[in-house]
Write an enzyme that holds these catalytic residues in place. Structure first.
Site, mmCIF file in Angstrom:
data_model
loop_
_atom_site.group_PDB
_atom_site.id
_atom_site.type_symbol
_atom_site.label_atom_id
_atom_site.label_comp_id
_atom_site.label_asym_id
_atom_site.label_seq_id
_atom_site.Cartn_x
_atom_site.Cartn_y
_atom_site.Cartn_z
ATOM 1 N N GLU A 17 0.851 -1.186 0.000
ATOM 2 C CA GLU A 17 0.000 0.000 0.000
ATOM 3 C C GLU A 17 0.887 1.237 0.000
ATOM 4 O O GLU A 17 1.897 1.297 0.711
ATOM 5 C CB GLU A 17 -0.901 0.034 1.232
ATOM 6 C CG GLU A 17 -1.774 1.308 1.283
ATOM 7 C CD GLU A 17 -2.579 1.427 2.553
ATOM 8 O OE1 GLU A 17 -3.604 0.717 2.650
ATOM 9 O OE2 GLU A 17 -2.192 2.223 3.442
ATOM 10 N N THR A 48 -3.981 4.746 -1.490
ATOM 11 C CA THR A 48 -5.001 5.259 -0.583
ATOM 12 C C THR A 48 -5.658 6.514 -1.143
ATOM 13 O O THR A 48 -5.205 7.123 -2.113
ATOM 14 C CB THR A 48 -4.414 5.573 0.808
ATOM 15 O OG1 THR A 48 -3.577 6.731 0.711
ATOM 16 C CG2 THR A 48 -3.627 4.399 1.355
ATOM 17 N N ALA A 51 -3.145 11.338 1.689
ATOM 18 C CA ALA A 51 -2.365 11.418 2.922
ATOM 19 C C ALA A 51 -3.014 12.386 3.890
ATOM 20 O O ALA A 51 -3.299 13.527 3.552
ATOM 21 C CB ALA A 51 -0.941 11.885 2.601
ATOM 22 N N ASP A 110 -12.948 8.220 6.570
ATOM 23 C CA ASP A 110 -13.012 8.899 7.865
ATOM 24 C C ASP A 110 -13.889 10.137 7.778
ATOM 25 O O ASP A 110 -13.848 10.885 6.789
ATOM 26 C CB ASP A 110 -11.609 9.312 8.327
ATOM 27 C CG ASP A 110 -10.707 8.108 8.566
ATOM 28 O OD1 ASP A 110 -11.240 7.065 9.005
ATOM 29 O OD2 ASP A 110 -9.499 8.218 8.311
ATOM 30 N N ALA A 124 -19.696 1.218 3.857
ATOM 31 C CA ALA A 124 -18.923 0.700 2.731
ATOM 32 C C ALA A 124 -19.715 -0.338 1.944
ATOM 33 O O ALA A 124 -19.548 -0.473 0.727
ATOM 34 C CB ALA A 124 -17.609 0.105 3.229
ATOM 35 N N HIS A 149 -14.308 -2.886 14.128
ATOM 36 C CA HIS A 149 -14.289 -1.474 13.731
ATOM 37 C C HIS A 149 -14.469 -0.610 14.982
ATOM 38 O O HIS A 149 -15.250 -0.958 15.879
ATOM 39 C CB HIS A 149 -15.413 -1.206 12.730
ATOM 40 C CG HIS A 149 -15.332 0.145 12.088
ATOM 41 N ND1 HIS A 149 -15.744 1.296 12.724
ATOM 42 C CD2 HIS A 149 -14.882 0.519 10.860
ATOM 43 C CE1 HIS A 149 -15.549 2.330 11.924
ATOM 44 N NE2 HIS A 149 -15.030 1.892 10.786
ATOM 45 N N GLN A 176 -7.165 -4.359 8.663
ATOM 46 C CA GLN A 176 -6.522 -3.270 9.384
ATOM 47 C C GLN A 176 -5.269 -3.829 10.042
ATOM 48 O O GLN A 176 -5.146 -5.042 10.252
ATOM 49 C CB GLN A 176 -7.488 -2.720 10.434
ATOM 50 C CG GLN A 176 -6.953 -1.627 11.328
ATOM 51 C CD GLN A 176 -6.576 -0.378 10.553
ATOM 52 O OE1 GLN A 176 -5.438 -0.295 10.083
ATOM 53 N NE2 GLN A 176 -7.487 0.560 10.407
#
Length: 287
Positions: A17, A48, A51, A110, A124, A149, A176
Protein backbone atom coordinates in the site's frame (compact mmCIF):
# COMPACT_ATOMS: atom_id res chain seq x y z
CA UNK A 1 -6.99 -8.67 -13.79
CA UNK A 2 -9.14 -8.77 -10.69
CA UNK A 3 -7.19 -9.00 -7.45
CA UNK A 4 -9.32 -11.91 -6.26
CA UNK A 5 -7.91 -13.99 -9.12
CA UNK A 6 -4.41 -13.65 -7.64
CA UNK A 7 -5.55 -15.94 -4.82
CA UNK A 8 -5.28 -19.30 -6.57
CA UNK A 9 -3.89 -21.25 -3.63
CA UNK A 10 -0.49 -21.81 -5.19
CA UNK A 11 1.40 -19.23 -3.12
CA UNK A 12 0.97 -16.42 -0.60
CA UNK A 13 -0.04 -13.16 -2.26
CA UNK A 14 2.28 -10.27 -1.38
CA UNK A 15 1.13 -6.69 -1.98
CA UNK A 16 1.92 -3.10 -1.03
CA UNK A 17 0.00 0.00 0.00
CA UNK A 18 1.18 3.53 -0.82
CA UNK A 19 -0.37 6.94 -0.33
CA UNK A 20 -0.40 9.99 -2.62
CA UNK A 21 1.28 13.27 -1.70
CA UNK A 22 -0.76 15.96 -0.04
CA UNK A 23 -2.78 18.30 -2.19
CA UNK A 24 0.07 20.54 -3.37
CA UNK A 25 2.74 17.83 -3.43
CA UNK A 26 4.53 16.57 -6.52
CA UNK A 27 4.01 13.05 -7.82
CA UNK A 28 7.69 12.67 -8.73
CA UNK A 29 8.74 11.38 -5.31
CA UNK A 30 6.07 8.68 -5.12
CA UNK A 31 6.80 7.60 -8.69
CA UNK A 32 10.48 7.25 -7.78
CA UNK A 33 9.59 5.17 -4.71
CA UNK A 34 7.21 2.99 -6.71
CA UNK A 35 9.86 2.35 -9.35
CA UNK A 36 12.15 1.03 -6.62
CA UNK A 37 9.38 -1.13 -5.15
CA UNK A 38 8.47 -2.54 -8.55
CA UNK A 39 11.66 -4.64 -8.69
CA UNK A 40 10.26 -6.61 -5.73
CA UNK A 41 7.42 -7.81 -7.98
CA UNK A 42 4.44 -7.31 -5.67
CA UNK A 43 1.21 -8.94 -6.80
CA UNK A 44 -0.55 -5.58 -6.66
CA UNK A 45 -0.22 -2.12 -5.15
CA UNK A 46 -3.11 -0.23 -3.57
CA UNK A 47 -3.23 3.56 -3.47
CA UNK A 48 -5.00 5.26 -0.58
CA UNK A 49 -7.51 8.07 -0.86
CA UNK A 50 -4.97 10.63 0.31
CA UNK A 51 -2.36 11.42 2.92
CA UNK A 52 -3.80 12.76 6.14
CA UNK A 53 -7.28 13.10 4.68
CA UNK A 54 -6.25 15.60 2.01
CA UNK A 55 -8.91 16.99 -0.29
CA UNK A 56 -9.54 14.75 -3.28
CA UNK A 57 -7.56 15.98 -6.27
CA UNK A 58 -7.62 12.72 -8.23
CA UNK A 59 -3.98 11.84 -7.50
CA UNK A 60 -5.19 8.41 -6.32
CA UNK A 61 -6.53 7.57 -9.77
CA UNK A 62 -3.46 9.02 -11.48
CA UNK A 63 -1.04 6.97 -9.39
CA UNK A 64 -3.07 3.78 -9.72
CA UNK A 65 -3.15 4.20 -13.49
CA UNK A 66 0.60 4.88 -13.58
CA UNK A 67 1.32 1.71 -11.59
CA UNK A 68 -0.74 -0.35 -14.02
CA UNK A 69 0.46 1.19 -17.26
CA UNK A 70 4.04 2.22 -16.53
CA UNK A 71 5.10 -0.51 -14.10
CA UNK A 72 2.90 -3.32 -15.42
CA UNK A 73 1.68 -4.14 -11.90
CA UNK A 74 -1.97 -4.55 -10.94
CA UNK A 75 -3.26 -1.65 -8.87
CA UNK A 76 -6.26 -0.90 -6.68
CA UNK A 77 -7.53 2.62 -6.03
CA UNK A 78 -9.08 3.34 -2.66
CA UNK A 79 -12.53 4.84 -3.11
CA UNK A 80 -14.27 6.42 -0.12
CA UNK A 81 -17.90 7.43 0.09
CA UNK A 82 -18.43 9.43 3.27
CA UNK A 83 -18.27 12.74 1.37
CA UNK A 84 -19.27 11.45 -2.07
CA UNK A 85 -22.55 11.24 -3.91
CA UNK A 86 -23.52 8.94 -6.77
CA UNK A 87 -22.21 11.27 -9.48
CA UNK A 88 -18.85 11.56 -7.70
CA UNK A 89 -18.45 7.80 -7.57
CA UNK A 90 -19.50 7.33 -11.20
CA UNK A 91 -17.01 10.00 -12.28
CA UNK A 92 -14.17 8.32 -10.41
CA UNK A 93 -15.09 4.89 -11.81
CA UNK A 94 -15.02 6.38 -15.30
CA UNK A 95 -11.56 7.84 -14.68
CA UNK A 96 -10.31 4.51 -13.38
CA UNK A 97 -11.71 2.63 -16.37
CA UNK A 98 -10.11 5.14 -18.74
CA UNK A 99 -6.81 4.68 -16.94
CA UNK A 100 -6.94 0.89 -17.15
CA UNK A 101 -7.39 0.38 -13.39
CA UNK A 102 -9.42 -2.78 -12.78
CA UNK A 103 -9.75 -2.78 -8.99
CA UNK A 104 -11.03 -0.55 -6.20
CA UNK A 105 -10.92 -0.79 -2.43
CA UNK A 106 -14.37 0.40 -1.32
CA UNK A 107 -14.29 2.23 2.01
CA UNK A 108 -16.60 4.46 3.99
CA UNK A 109 -13.70 6.76 4.81
CA UNK A 110 -13.01 8.90 7.86
CA UNK A 111 -15.50 11.55 8.88
CA UNK A 112 -13.78 14.94 8.62
CA UNK A 113 -14.17 17.19 11.63
CA UNK A 114 -16.38 20.16 10.80
CA UNK A 115 -17.70 18.57 7.61
CA UNK A 116 -21.12 16.98 7.58
CA UNK A 117 -21.14 13.55 5.86
CA UNK A 118 -23.38 13.35 2.81
CA UNK A 119 -24.81 10.00 3.92
CA UNK A 120 -25.61 8.98 0.36
CA UNK A 121 -23.59 5.86 1.16
CA UNK A 122 -23.73 5.43 4.96
CA UNK A 123 -21.59 2.30 4.90
CA UNK A 124 -18.92 0.70 2.73
CA UNK A 125 -21.41 -2.07 1.91
CA UNK A 126 -23.68 0.56 0.32
CA UNK A 127 -20.78 1.79 -1.80
CA UNK A 128 -19.81 -1.76 -2.81
CA UNK A 129 -23.38 -2.49 -3.91
CA UNK A 130 -23.51 0.72 -5.97
CA UNK A 131 -20.19 -0.05 -7.65
CA UNK A 132 -21.23 -3.60 -8.45
CA UNK A 133 -24.50 -2.41 -9.96
CA UNK A 134 -22.87 0.24 -12.12
CA UNK A 135 -19.58 -1.46 -13.04
CA UNK A 136 -20.00 -5.25 -12.92
CA UNK A 137 -16.54 -5.89 -14.38
CA UNK A 138 -14.44 -4.05 -11.78
CA UNK A 139 -12.81 -5.90 -8.89
CA UNK A 140 -14.02 -4.77 -5.47
CA UNK A 141 -11.96 -5.15 -2.32
CA UNK A 142 -13.00 -4.19 1.19
CA UNK A 143 -11.47 -3.55 4.59
CA UNK A 144 -11.85 -5.78 7.63
CA UNK A 145 -10.97 -5.24 11.27
CA UNK A 146 -9.45 -8.11 13.28
CA UNK A 147 -10.21 -6.28 16.53
CA UNK A 148 -13.51 -4.81 15.34
CA UNK A 149 -14.29 -1.47 13.73
CA UNK A 150 -13.85 1.36 16.27
CA UNK A 151 -17.53 2.27 15.88
CA UNK A 152 -18.85 -1.28 16.12
CA UNK A 153 -20.45 -2.30 19.44
CA UNK A 154 -18.86 -5.77 19.41
CA UNK A 155 -17.25 -8.38 17.16
CA UNK A 156 -20.54 -10.15 16.45
CA UNK A 157 -22.01 -6.96 14.97
CA UNK A 158 -18.76 -6.26 13.14
CA UNK A 159 -18.68 -9.69 11.49
CA UNK A 160 -22.35 -9.34 10.49
CA UNK A 161 -21.57 -6.01 8.83
CA UNK A 162 -18.58 -7.55 7.09
CA UNK A 163 -20.82 -10.28 5.70
CA UNK A 164 -23.13 -7.56 4.34
CA UNK A 165 -20.13 -5.96 2.63
CA UNK A 166 -19.11 -9.25 1.03
CA UNK A 167 -22.68 -10.01 -0.05
CA UNK A 168 -22.85 -6.52 -1.58
CA UNK A 169 -19.89 -7.21 -3.84
CA UNK A 170 -16.56 -7.18 -1.96
CA UNK A 171 -14.63 -10.19 -3.26
CA UNK A 172 -11.31 -9.67 -1.44
CA UNK A 173 -10.57 -8.28 2.03
CA UNK A 174 -7.58 -6.45 3.47
CA UNK A 175 -7.24 -6.26 7.23
CA UNK A 176 -6.52 -3.27 9.38
CA UNK A 177 -3.08 -3.42 10.98
CA UNK A 178 -2.55 -5.67 13.99
CA UNK A 179 0.45 -6.72 16.08
CA UNK A 180 -0.84 -9.91 17.68
CA UNK A 181 -1.27 -12.72 15.15
CA UNK A 182 -3.52 -14.72 17.45
CA UNK A 183 -6.12 -11.96 17.13
CA UNK A 184 -5.99 -12.26 13.34
CA UNK A 185 -6.35 -16.05 13.43
CA UNK A 186 -9.36 -15.77 15.73
CA UNK A 187 -10.93 -13.16 13.46
CA UNK A 188 -10.45 -15.32 10.35
CA UNK A 189 -12.10 -18.27 12.11
CA UNK A 190 -15.11 -16.13 13.05
CA UNK A 191 -15.37 -14.80 9.48
CA UNK A 192 -15.36 -18.31 8.00
CA UNK A 193 -17.99 -19.50 10.48
CA UNK A 194 -20.13 -16.54 9.36
CA UNK A 195 -19.92 -17.74 5.77
CA UNK A 196 -17.32 -15.24 4.55
CA UNK A 197 -15.21 -17.22 2.09
CA UNK A 198 -13.46 -14.39 0.23
CA UNK A 199 -9.64 -14.14 0.42
CA UNK A 200 -8.48 -12.28 3.53
CA UNK A 201 -5.12 -10.51 3.42
CA UNK A 202 -3.26 -9.64 6.60
CA UNK A 203 -2.36 -5.96 6.79
CA UNK A 204 1.12 -5.50 8.27
CA UNK A 205 2.44 -2.15 9.45
CA UNK A 206 6.19 -2.07 10.21
CA UNK A 207 6.69 0.30 13.15
CA UNK A 208 9.80 2.37 12.55
CA UNK A 209 9.35 5.21 15.03
CA UNK A 210 7.59 5.84 18.33
CA UNK A 211 5.35 8.69 17.11
CA UNK A 212 4.08 6.50 14.29
CA UNK A 213 2.83 3.76 16.57
CA UNK A 214 1.27 6.22 19.03
CA UNK A 215 -0.67 7.82 16.17
CA UNK A 216 -1.76 4.53 14.61
CA UNK A 217 -2.92 3.01 17.87
CA UNK A 218 -4.91 6.15 18.70
CA UNK A 219 -6.65 5.89 15.32
CA UNK A 220 -7.42 2.17 15.18
CA UNK A 221 -7.01 0.94 18.75
CA UNK A 222 -4.75 -2.01 17.89
CA UNK A 223 -3.70 -4.14 20.86
CA UNK A 224 -0.03 -4.18 21.73
CA UNK A 225 1.32 -7.56 22.94
CA UNK A 226 3.97 -7.66 25.66
CA UNK A 227 6.72 -8.52 23.17
CA UNK A 228 5.90 -5.40 21.18
CA UNK A 229 5.70 -3.05 24.16
CA UNK A 230 9.05 -4.34 25.46
CA UNK A 231 10.57 -3.56 22.07
CA UNK A 232 9.14 -0.04 22.10
CA UNK A 233 10.26 0.54 25.68
CA UNK A 234 13.82 -0.55 24.97
CA UNK A 235 14.38 1.06 21.56
CA UNK A 236 11.66 3.71 21.15
CA UNK A 237 14.01 6.65 21.71
CA UNK A 238 16.75 5.37 19.39
CA UNK A 239 15.81 6.05 15.77
CA UNK A 240 17.98 3.49 14.00
CA UNK A 241 17.40 0.83 16.64
CA UNK A 242 13.59 1.09 16.55
CA UNK A 243 13.65 1.03 12.76
CA UNK A 244 15.65 -2.22 12.77
CA UNK A 245 13.55 -3.71 15.57
CA UNK A 246 10.26 -2.72 13.92
CA UNK A 247 11.24 -4.28 10.61
CA UNK A 248 12.39 -7.43 12.39
CA UNK A 249 9.08 -7.61 14.28
CA UNK A 250 7.14 -7.30 11.01
CA UNK A 251 9.23 -10.05 9.39
CA UNK A 252 8.62 -12.30 12.40
CA UNK A 253 4.88 -11.61 12.16
CA UNK A 254 4.81 -12.41 8.46
CA UNK A 255 6.76 -15.66 8.85
CA UNK A 256 4.29 -16.85 11.46
CA UNK A 257 1.35 -15.84 9.26
CA UNK A 258 2.73 -17.65 6.23
CA UNK A 259 3.42 -20.77 8.28
CA UNK A 260 -0.21 -20.68 9.40
CA UNK A 261 -1.38 -20.54 5.79
CA UNK A 262 -2.44 -16.89 5.49
CA UNK A 263 -3.73 -16.14 2.00
CA UNK A 264 -1.92 -12.86 1.57
CA UNK A 265 0.26 -10.17 3.13
CA UNK A 266 -0.56 -6.52 2.46
CA UNK A 267 2.40 -4.38 3.53
CA UNK A 268 1.76 -0.79 4.57
CA UNK A 269 5.00 0.60 3.10
CA UNK A 270 4.60 4.25 4.15
CA UNK A 271 6.08 5.00 0.70
CA UNK A 272 9.48 3.80 1.92
CA UNK A 273 11.24 1.50 -0.58
CA UNK A 274 13.91 0.56 1.98
CA UNK A 275 11.30 -0.86 4.36
CA UNK A 276 9.66 -2.80 1.54
CA UNK A 277 13.03 -4.10 0.33
CA UNK A 278 14.26 -5.23 3.74
CA UNK A 279 11.03 -7.04 4.57
CA UNK A 280 10.88 -8.66 1.15
CA UNK A 281 14.46 -9.85 1.58
CA UNK A 282 13.53 -11.53 4.86
CA UNK A 283 10.53 -13.45 3.48
CA UNK A 284 11.02 -13.82 -0.28
CA UNK A 285 11.82 -17.52 -0.15
CA UNK A 286 8.73 -18.27 1.95
CA UNK A 287 6.02 -16.86 -0.29
Amino acid sequence: MKIKDKFNGERTVFSFEVFPPKRDGSLDKIYEALSEMAVLSPDFISVTYGAGGSVRDHKTEEIASWIKNELGIESAAHLTCVNSDRDDVLYILDRLNSGGVENVLALRGDITEGQEPRNVFPHASDLAAFIRENDPSIGISGACYPEGHPESPDMIADIKNLKKKVDAGAEHLVSQLFFDNSIFYDFCEKARIAGIDTPIEAGIMPVVNKKQIERMVSLCGASLPAKFTRMMSRYGDRDEAIRDAGIAYAIDQIIDLVVHGVQGIHLYTMNDPDIARRIHEGIKNLL
